[in-house]
Write an enzyme that holds these catalytic residues in place. Sequence first.
Site, PDB file in Angstrom:
ATOM      1  CG  HIS A 235      -1.864  -1.183   1.224  1.00 37.85           C
ATOM      2  ND1 HIS A 235      -2.826  -1.414   0.275  1.00 37.85           N
ATOM      3  CD2 HIS A 235      -1.909  -2.238   2.081  1.00 37.85           C
ATOM      4  CE1 HIS A 235      -3.451  -2.556   0.553  1.00 37.85           C
ATOM      5  NE2 HIS A 235      -2.914  -3.064   1.639  1.00 37.85           N
ATOM      6  NE  ARG A 295       1.752  13.823   4.336  1.00 32.48           N
ATOM      7  CZ  ARG A 295       2.032  12.964   3.369  1.00 32.48           C
ATOM      8  NH1 ARG A 295       2.761  13.360   2.335  1.00 32.48           N
ATOM      9  NH2 ARG A 295       1.566  11.736   3.386  1.00 32.48           N
TER      10      ARG A 295
END
Length: 664
Positions: A235, A295
């Site tokens: 992942h 971010r």
Amino acid sequence: MFQKILIANRGEIACRVAATARRLAIRTVAVYSEADAGAKHVAACDEAVAIGASPPRESYLRWERIIEAARRTGAQAIHPGYGFLSENEDFAQACAEAGIVFIGPPASAIQAMGLKAEAKQLMERAGVPLVPGYHGARQEPAFLRAEAERIGFPVLIKASAGGGGKGMRAVESAADFDAALASCQREAASSFGDDSVLVEKYVQRPRHIEIQVFGDRHGNYLWLFERDCSVQRRHQKVLEEAPAPGLSPALRRQMGEAAVAAARAVGYVGAGTVEFIVEQSEAGMSFFFMEMNTRLQVEHPVTEAITGLDLVEWQLRVAAGEPLPLSQDALRIDGHAIEARICAENPENDFLPSTGTLQVYRKPPAASFERAPVRIDDGVREGDTVSPFYDSMLAKLIVHGATREEALARLDAALARFHVVGLSTNVQFLRQVVRSDSFATARLDTALIARERDALFGQHPVSLPLAAAAAVAATLREEQHLQGADPFSRRDGWRSHGPARRRFAFEFEGEPAGAELVYEHGGGLRLEVGGNPLALAFDPTGEHGLDLRLGDARERITVYTQGEVDHVFTDQGAAAIVSLDLLAHAGEGHAEAGRLTAPMPGKLVSFAVRAGDTVRKGQALAVMEAMKMEHTIAAPADGTVAELLYAPGDQVAEGAELLRLTTA
């Protein structure tokens, strides 16, 4: 604009921020842990402040120490990079209270989007499509298992406060749910300090496509196109590209507008990424909101490459109160860009992280500007030690071309010239992925690596004859360098008359091998490997290069010799071949069966067995944590647990014996 900023991070992102700041005549302050005292990012900044011991919880996650470092050095702003504190609303709020600018969104936006469950609820109210799942506050294992059964397996468990693949597991059945949930919660608590999770339907054939967004303090918002991040292992992203292949202009616009709506809903400021799962069906593509990363992302350079913009500069200007430099209508896509993450890991051993010293770290020629044909962002140098405390990524290799085909060719050529010796990396695996049929033809989804497994793993692009020829040529080159002027001091098997034979013993791909070098009376060389004699000739090309001729084939190769091991790099791929001194290795035997050792340095999280337990081959025995990820150690055979040699929480060295197993 700021006069001085502090960079609250390490590695390549700290180096990248420092480079942009230098161009804008902004001074920079680095922070560093004990493990990073000699790191590249420390040297890249104008000042540096030590903030604690090597584990992140004792240094990079101690925001009070970072704020104090900013105060002491007179920094007006803090850039959080990505990871660590970049999505921590308490840190952002503490910066504001200290009168220091946090180069990122306000704490309220981080709070709204930082927890996946709450963010999903917010998006649901905003009308953004969601994957079916449970995003609530209840966290009892039995309740979550019941929700997973209601949703229908397979499901995906995800850390609510997480990102980067940490605390995430796909679960195929109810029988596997409890163990996967416990592992996710431990990993989430370790990485983010929050063990809460959400459970979602695991979409079949999904693509992971994200939209880069930006907002300023004047109410302006825009989106800078998309990135496809579908190629993943554990992942975590492996390759990213922009724009996403096969995405229609209409769907691109819909996703971009939805991403801006999400940013606007929380009063977002600065760089952010809205991530979507895109389902592929015969009817076309449909997208679902997955999460928002508040971010800058690791893969932001591919957006920079297709837009020609410096997103870090945009971050600094927006944080300083300036408006966004461009409007939405002024943005254009130029060409195609692909980023490869160079990681210290062993793909052939389930991507276990690798630590050690970068004995060789040689990079392809590259430039630093946004639309460079080849660009490298890294945070390491040759001779650096890669520790088990931080993420395994060493560098990012970014290529840009007029078309995807040109970018693909450029990426493969650059990977071929990326030489790392001293620890395992994924460079050769990346070359296999880039050359795979699925990636080359843009048949993308998050299962690509599993689907192409036979083509990606267990590949040996360098043959034994070529590797042996390279090792022999490297040996002869060194002997020629050492030999004296007169023929009787020569060390290359020279005879005054008749041919001479010289035997070499090797280990290649885990198997013993041999070669015989024949010095022809006329001065030529012949190498016999596996009974096949081939003419051998070579010319040195630089310190480690060889122009090698073996039979009718000609190869330009690079050989780095480290002790008994020759590391061979060719246009086809790379390999290591061990030159054996049979006398030196006399008496060595194989490790005794039943000895289970740590595959890497790290922390022992837990044992799944006790002394005296009977176990079956493949059964989980222990869990280790290294480089912020958990790794399960399984029984190699049926047997009985004789002894546990460590306790949960212990730090163990690579190769340390964890437990003893008596096998039948």
